[in-house]
Design a protein around this motif. Structure first.
Motif, PDB file in Angstrom:
ATOM      1  N   ARG A  82       0.806  -1.220   0.000  1.00 23.73           N
ATOM      2  CA  ARG A  82       0.000   0.000   0.000  1.00 23.73           C
ATOM      3  C   ARG A  82       0.837   1.267   0.000  1.00 23.73           C
ATOM      4  O   ARG A  82       0.531   2.220   0.718  1.00 23.73           O
ATOM      5  CB  ARG A  82      -0.932   0.028   1.210  1.00 23.73           C
ATOM      6  N   THR A  83       1.866   1.295  -0.811  1.00 22.94           N
ATOM      7  CA  THR A  83       2.637   2.523  -0.997  1.00 22.94           C
ATOM      8  C   THR A  83       1.760   3.522  -1.747  1.00 22.94           C
ATOM      9  O   THR A  83       1.179   3.163  -2.767  1.00 22.94           O
ATOM     10  CB  THR A  83       3.898   2.221  -1.827  1.00 22.94           C
ATOM     11  N   PRO A  84       1.615   4.742  -1.228  1.00 27.08           N
ATOM     12  CA  PRO A  84       0.760   5.735  -1.901  1.00 27.08           C
ATOM     13  C   PRO A  84       1.263   6.099  -3.286  1.00 27.08           C
ATOM     14  O   PRO A  84       2.397   6.535  -3.451  1.00 27.08           O
ATOM     15  CB  PRO A  84       0.805   6.947  -0.961  1.00 27.08           C
ATOM     16  N   LEU A  85       0.418   5.919  -4.275  1.00 24.83           N
ATOM     17  CA  LEU A  85       0.753   6.277  -5.652  1.00 24.83           C
ATOM     18  C   LEU A  85      -0.063   7.499  -6.054  1.00 24.83           C
ATOM     19  O   LEU A  85      -1.127   7.751  -5.490  1.00 24.83           O
ATOM     20  CB  LEU A  85       0.431   5.114  -6.594  1.00 24.83           C
ATOM     21  N   LEU A  86       0.457   8.236  -7.019  1.00 25.64           N
ATOM     22  CA  LEU A  86      -0.286   9.385  -7.514  1.00 25.64           C
ATOM     23  C   LEU A  86      -1.479   8.893  -8.315  1.00 25.64           C
ATOM     24  O   LEU A  86      -1.382   7.897  -9.027  1.00 25.64           O
ATOM     25  CB  LEU A  86       0.617  10.249  -8.396  1.00 25.64           C
ATOM     26  N   SER A 100       5.211  12.960  -1.627  1.00 26.54           N
ATOM     27  CA  SER A 100       4.823  13.831  -0.517  1.00 26.54           C
ATOM     28  C   SER A 100       4.277  13.021   0.659  1.00 26.54           C
ATOM     29  O   SER A 100       4.340  13.442   1.800  1.00 26.54           O
ATOM     30  CB  SER A 100       3.793  14.862  -0.975  1.00 26.54           C
ATOM     31  N   ARG A 101       3.753  11.832   0.353  1.00 30.61           N
ATOM     32  CA  ARG A 101       3.214  10.999   1.437  1.00 30.61           C
ATOM     33  C   ARG A 101       4.117   9.823   1.767  1.00 30.61           C
ATOM     34  O   ARG A 101       4.131   9.350   2.906  1.00 30.61           O
ATOM     35  CB  ARG A 101       1.823  10.470   1.040  1.00 30.61           C
ATOM     36  N   ALA A 102       4.876   9.328   0.785  1.00 33.12           N
ATOM     37  CA  ALA A 102       5.615   8.072   0.998  1.00 33.12           C
ATOM     38  C   ALA A 102       7.079   8.273   1.362  1.00 33.12           C
ATOM     39  O   ALA A 102       7.729   7.343   1.818  1.00 33.12           O
ATOM     40  CB  ALA A 102       5.513   7.204  -0.255  1.00 33.12           C
TER      41      ALA A 102
END
Length: 106
Positions: A82-86, A100-102
DNA sequence: ACCTTGACCACAA
DNA sequence: CTTGTGGCCAAGG
């Protein structure tokens, strides 16, 4: 070229990569900077040669792109942890990690 | 010592 | 989005 297998730089890079938590990432430049260096390219060479047994997908380019030539395999890991992707590009090619989140800063 | 080669980076056009 | 330019650094020729 080839990096020396017992170079202290190589060992230091792998230590840092192993310390990145699941779902987070660092850029090549971040890893170099953590070592007080600007040798982002050498970090890349290190991963290319010795990164196979490390969480290599957690080291990406400054723009959020996964490592060159490993986009598809990296994406599987990002989905799994669940790595944040754009938002947007959902396909295998063209996606980016949301830095910016990961982004992980030790 | 100079040149070349990279899972790179920043910035400009 | 795409090129191009200049910078970075280790290792090999």
């Amino acid at each position: 070229m080839r990096l020396s297998p017992d170079s202290p730089f190589v060992a230091a890079v792998l230590d840092i990569v192993d310390s990145i938590p699941a779902g987070r990432v660092m850029t090549y430049g971040d890893v170099a900077a953590t070592l007080g260096s600007r040798a982002a390219r050498v970090v890349g060479q290190t991963m290319a040669q010795f990164g196979a047994d490390a969480p290599w997908w957690r080291v990406i380019r400054a723009g959020g792109h996964p490592p060159t030539g490993h986009e598809a395999r990296a994406l599987e890991h990002y989905r799994a942890e669940r790595t944040p992707l754009l938002p947007g590009a959902d396909q295998e090619s063209g996606y980016r990690v949301d830095l910016s989140r990961a982004r992980w800063r030790p």
